[in-house]
Design a protein around this motif. Structure first.
Motif, PDB file in Angstrom:
ATOM      1  N   ALA A 196      11.666  10.261   8.035  1.00 32.59           N
ATOM      2  CA  ALA A 196      12.020   9.878   6.661  1.00 32.59           C
ATOM      3  C   ALA A 196      10.843   9.968   5.695  1.00 32.59           C
ATOM      4  O   ALA A 196      10.960   9.514   4.552  1.00 32.59           O
ATOM      5  CB  ALA A 196      12.584   8.458   6.656  1.00 32.59           C
ATOM      6  N   LEU A 197       9.739  10.556   6.115  1.00 38.58           N
ATOM      7  CA  LEU A 197       8.558  10.610   5.250  1.00 38.58           C
ATOM      8  C   LEU A 197       8.863  11.260   3.903  1.00 38.58           C
ATOM      9  O   LEU A 197       8.415  10.781   2.858  1.00 38.58           O
ATOM     10  CB  LEU A 197       7.432  11.377   5.940  1.00 38.58           C
ATOM     11  N   ASP A 198       9.596  12.349   3.919  1.00 43.25           N
ATOM     12  CA  ASP A 198       9.823  13.099   2.680  1.00 43.25           C
ATOM     13  C   ASP A 198      10.881  12.475   1.778  1.00 43.25           C
ATOM     14  O   ASP A 198      10.952  12.808   0.590  1.00 43.25           O
ATOM     15  CB  ASP A 198      10.227  14.543   3.005  1.00 43.25           C
ATOM     16  N   THR A 199      11.701  11.591   2.313  1.00 47.79           N
ATOM     17  CA  THR A 199      12.785  11.002   1.520  1.00 47.79           C
ATOM     18  C   THR A 199      12.550   9.531   1.194  1.00 47.79           C
ATOM     19  O   THR A 199      13.240   8.976   0.338  1.00 47.79           O
ATOM     20  CB  THR A 199      14.130  11.145   2.259  1.00 47.79           C
ATOM     21  N   ALA A 226       0.028   8.829   6.343  1.00 44.48           N
ATOM     22  CA  ALA A 226       1.079   9.573   5.643  1.00 44.48           C
ATOM     23  C   ALA A 226       2.012   8.625   4.890  1.00 44.48           C
ATOM     24  O   ALA A 226       2.418   8.903   3.748  1.00 44.48           O
ATOM     25  CB  ALA A 226       1.868  10.426   6.638  1.00 44.48           C
ATOM     26  N   ILE A 227       2.365   7.507   5.518  1.00 45.26           N
ATOM     27  CA  ILE A 227       3.233   6.534   4.839  1.00 45.26           C
ATOM     28  C   ILE A 227       2.508   5.939   3.635  1.00 45.26           C
ATOM     29  O   ILE A 227       3.105   5.731   2.570  1.00 45.26           O
ATOM     30  CB  ILE A 227       3.688   5.434   5.818  1.00 45.26           C
ATOM     31  N   ALA A 228       1.202   5.658   3.785  1.00 45.58           N
ATOM     32  CA  ALA A 228       0.433   5.110   2.663  1.00 45.58           C
ATOM     33  C   ALA A 228       0.369   6.090   1.496  1.00 45.58           C
ATOM     34  O   ALA A 228       0.311   5.680   0.333  1.00 45.58           O
ATOM     35  CB  ALA A 228      -0.977   4.747   3.124  1.00 45.58           C
ATOM     36  N   ARG A 229       0.404   7.407   1.776  1.00 45.85           N
ATOM     37  CA  ARG A 229       0.366   8.418   0.713  1.00 45.85           C
ATOM     38  C   ARG A 229       1.731   8.633   0.069  1.00 45.85           C
ATOM     39  O   ARG A 229       1.841   8.827  -1.135  1.00 45.85           O
ATOM     40  CB  ARG A 229      -0.127   9.759   1.266  1.00 45.85           C
ATOM     41  N   LEU A 238       0.849  -1.183   0.000  1.00 50.96           N
ATOM     42  CA  LEU A 238       0.000   0.000   0.000  1.00 50.96           C
ATOM     43  C   LEU A 238       0.887   1.235   0.000  1.00 50.96           C
ATOM     44  O   LEU A 238       1.632   1.471   0.959  1.00 50.96           O
ATOM     45  CB  LEU A 238      -0.914   0.003   1.230  1.00 50.96           C
ATOM     46  N   GLY A 239       0.830   2.004  -1.084  1.00 49.77           N
ATOM     47  CA  GLY A 239       1.642   3.215  -1.184  1.00 49.77           C
ATOM     48  C   GLY A 239       2.415   3.252  -2.486  1.00 49.77           C
ATOM     49  O   GLY A 239       2.591   2.226  -3.145  1.00 49.77           O
TER      50      GLY A 239
END
Length: 376
Positions: free
Chosen positions: A162-165, A189-192, A105-106
């Motif tokens: 690390a969400l953005d990277t 947020a991780i799924a997106r 998922l993602g």
């Protein structure tokens, strides 16, 4: 074996076989090797379970149930990938016994850049949380994907930083199950932006037995595992042990001998783990790491002729009950069972498949076997 996407009918049979009780990753692989296709293996399951001593009917997952799971994937925007398909994560495909199916998922591609697992204590200290976040952020900026288990403490700090990277969360339950509850926003947020991976159906509620398999995927997706704070009996140490068994690098951050949360990491350092004080230290370790061979170990050539049924049956008959007598709740290796019985490894494996389908043992991907019971 050339990577190829399964047809819808083949995917349904693959999923049915993987989700049937008693079919763990090792048994799944052996069934495909022996019978050639999941459709043929499904037809053989009742016979093999009876040979193993099962007295109750084996509940094989129906086509309707498999269809419903695929529809649930569509509802969530998730996707099911099977071993051997082109989008199956390459480092997991290289494991000795890959998981038969994964739910993803993602949007993140797990093969796009090198990955490092960052795990640690749930009851982490403020210093540990800050250090884990700083490491994850700096590694991400250096082109490293951060893998962790979405647990409280160090895992959550690493994912958030690390969400953005790029970050991958491997969960024990289904991708639709948010645990712990306070990670609701982080999960979404991780799924997106990143990727959530699970071996279990989308709405599965995680049980204790699911977490060792989750830990195996965390280390398997990564070139190395870095532990930041871990008590002596920590799940993070299990992940580190699995990393060593898989040929991955093991790294640890040292801590105060007065802090119980440092005992596990300090022990890893005494046992030879790389000492980490900065993101630069991690990069240096990863740069000297050779990725594992991206070809499955022998036994996954599905296009080969299926094994001889009569020979397999006779081999299992000769050793099955002796193996059952040797098993206990404490795990023992398949190699040790072969040594104790004097039987060839192929005969031991044929018997273990029948015993697992009968609910009398559990064959773990790392080559260990323990006694099990129908309600275990």
């Amino acid at each position: 074996m050339n990577a190829a996407r399964l047809t819808r009918a083949g995917r349904l049979d693959w999923l049915r076989l993987a989700r049937t009780s008693g079919v763990g990753p090792v048994t799944f692989r052996e069934l495909i090797t022996r019978f050639g296709t999941p459709e043929a293996a499904l037809a053989e399951l009742p016979r093999l379970a009876r040979r193993g001593g099962r007295t109750r009917r084996l509940d094989i997952v129906t086509r309707e149930a498999a269809e419903a799971e695929l529809e649930r994937h569509d509802e969530l925007g998730a996707r099911l990938v099977c071993t051997g398909e082109p989008d199956f994560p390459k480092l997991l495909a290289a494991l000795d016994i890959p998981p038969p199916v994964l739910t993803l998922l993602g949007p993140l591609n797990p093969d796009a850049q090198p990955a490092c697992a960052l795990v640690g204590a749930r009851n982490a200290s403020a210093v540990g949380l800050r250090f884990a976040g700083d490491l994850a952020r700096e590694l991400g900026q250096r082109g490293v994907t951060i893998v962790s288990g979405l647990a409280r403490g160090i895992d959550g700090a690493a994912h958030a930083a690390a969400l953005d990277t790029g970050t991958i969360a491997v969960v024990g339950g289904g991708v639709a199950r948010i645990y712990p509850p306070e990670h609701h926003e982080l999960h979404h947020a991780i799924a997106r932006q990143g990727l959530i991976i699970s071996e279990t159906p989308p709405d599965h509620v995680a049980q204790a037995r699911d977490f060792p398999r989750r830990n195996r995927l965390i280390s398997g997706l990564s070139l190395g595992v870095l532990v930041v704070e871990a008590a002596e009996r920590s799940g993070s140490l299990i992940t580190a042990r699995l990393a060593g068994e898989q040929g991955r690098e093991v790294m640890a951050v040292p801590g105060s001998p007065l802090d119980p949360r440092a005992r596990g990491t300090n022990r890893l350092l005494r046992e030879g783990a790389a000492l980490i004080e900065s993101a630069e230290d991690v990069i240096a370790v990863l740069q000297n790491t050779r990725p594992p061979a991206l070809k499955e170990p022998g036994g996954w050539e599905y296009e080969d002729e299926p094994g001889d049924r009569r020979a397999s049956d006779e081999a299992a008959d000769a050793v099955r009950e002796r193996i059952a007598e040797l098993l206990s709740p404490a795990p023992v290796s398949k190699d040790e069972l072969a040594r104790l019985t004097g039987a060839p490894a192929s005969a031991v494996l044929a018997a273990l498949v029948e015993l697992e389908l009968a609910g009398r043992c559990e064959v773990q991907p790392g080559g260990m076997v323990r006694a099990a019971y129908p309600d275990d």
